[in-house]
Enzyme design. Structure first.
Site, mmCIF file in Angstrom:
data_model
loop_
_atom_site.group_PDB
_atom_site.id
_atom_site.type_symbol
_atom_site.label_atom_id
_atom_site.label_comp_id
_atom_site.label_asym_id
_atom_site.label_seq_id
_atom_site.Cartn_x
_atom_site.Cartn_y
_atom_site.Cartn_z
ATOM 1 N N ILE A 3 0.835 -1.206 0.000
ATOM 2 C CA ILE A 3 0.000 0.000 0.000
ATOM 3 C C ILE A 3 0.867 1.252 0.000
ATOM 4 O O ILE A 3 0.541 2.254 -0.608
ATOM 5 C CB ILE A 3 -0.929 -0.002 1.227
ATOM 6 N N GLU A 27 -3.073 -6.232 8.074
ATOM 7 C CA GLU A 27 -2.301 -5.038 7.749
ATOM 8 C C GLU A 27 -0.948 -5.233 8.419
ATOM 9 O O GLU A 27 -0.882 -5.610 9.586
ATOM 10 C CB GLU A 27 -2.975 -3.788 8.308
ATOM 11 N N ALA A 64 19.379 4.459 19.232
ATOM 12 C CA ALA A 64 18.889 3.361 18.386
ATOM 13 C C ALA A 64 18.706 3.867 16.964
ATOM 14 O O ALA A 64 18.666 5.067 16.730
ATOM 15 C CB ALA A 64 17.571 2.826 18.927
ATOM 16 N N GLU A 83 24.321 9.697 17.271
ATOM 17 C CA GLU A 83 23.391 10.255 18.244
ATOM 18 C C GLU A 83 24.039 10.764 19.521
ATOM 19 O O GLU A 83 23.514 11.673 20.152
ATOM 20 C CB GLU A 83 22.310 9.221 18.583
ATOM 21 N N PRO A 101 4.737 -7.050 17.526
ATOM 22 C CA PRO A 101 4.481 -8.130 16.569
ATOM 23 C C PRO A 101 3.054 -8.210 16.048
ATOM 24 O O PRO A 101 2.793 -8.944 15.096
ATOM 25 C CB PRO A 101 4.848 -9.393 17.353
ATOM 26 N N GLU A 125 19.927 15.257 9.873
ATOM 27 C CA GLU A 125 19.073 16.427 9.745
ATOM 28 C C GLU A 125 17.663 16.042 10.176
ATOM 29 O O GLU A 125 17.161 14.987 9.838
ATOM 30 C CB GLU A 125 19.061 16.903 8.286
ATOM 31 N N GLU A 127 16.839 15.512 13.336
ATOM 32 C CA GLU A 127 16.882 14.913 14.665
ATOM 33 C C GLU A 127 17.165 15.999 15.699
ATOM 34 O O GLU A 127 18.069 16.811 15.522
ATOM 35 C CB GLU A 127 17.980 13.846 14.765
#
Length: 164
Positions: A3, A27, A64, A83, A101, A125, A127
């Site tokens: 989709i 979905e 992360a 980071e 999940p 850029e 963040e």
């Protein structure tokens, strides 16, 4: 059936046959996976306070990022440097988990990063990130008081204090 095709994930509708033989339309968010870094520096854990536009607020979390390749250790090094500005000489794989999940294929890989040296931050850029150092006791208190509400951070912290 796809989709939406995005940079970090795709959204699909799929027809699946369940173990009981029944058919279901689902979905699904197809995600490349991600790496979570648990960085320790001088008996403190490095957290980031990051603005998350999707929820329109700052949250405390561990560094992360979405995997761009297949080498989890190298991806962890890249994300940690981006980071926080720290480079790790020692990275150890800890565990993996599915954060959601029911809707997503994303697997989060958690690593421990030690022997850190500051090299300078290289945030992407868009963040907005602040770096903070916290003790184990401070993090326990922040989770208890609802100041840390990020699932990957809570799961990783509980793993660390119970198994390492």
């Amino acid at each position: 059936m796809e989709i939406y095709k995005g940079k970090k994930f795709n959204v699909c509708l799929d027809r699946v046959i369940l173990p009981n033989g029944k058919e279901k339309i689902i979905e699904k968010v197809e995600h490349k996976g991600s790496v979570v870094i648990f960085p320790i520096l001088n008996d403190k854990i490095i957290l980031i306070r990051q603005f998350r536009p999707v929820i329109n607020q700052y949250i405390y979390e561990l560094p992360a990022g979405t995997l761009e390749g297949n080498n989890i250790i190298e991806e962890a090094k890249r994300e940690l440097l981006e980071e926080t500005g720290y480079e790790a000489r020692e990275i150890k794989y800890l565990f993996k988990f599915y954060p959601s999940p029911g809707i997503s294929t994303e697997i989060m890989h958690v690593v421990l990063a030690k022997d850190l040296t500051y090299k300078g931050r290289k945030t992407e850029e868009g963040e907005v990130i602040e770096v903070e150092m916290k003790t184990i006791e401070e993090i326990k208190y922040m989770i208890l008081k609802g100041e840390i509400i990020d699932g990957k951070t809570i799961a990783s912290f509980l793993y660390y204090i119970n198994y390492l």
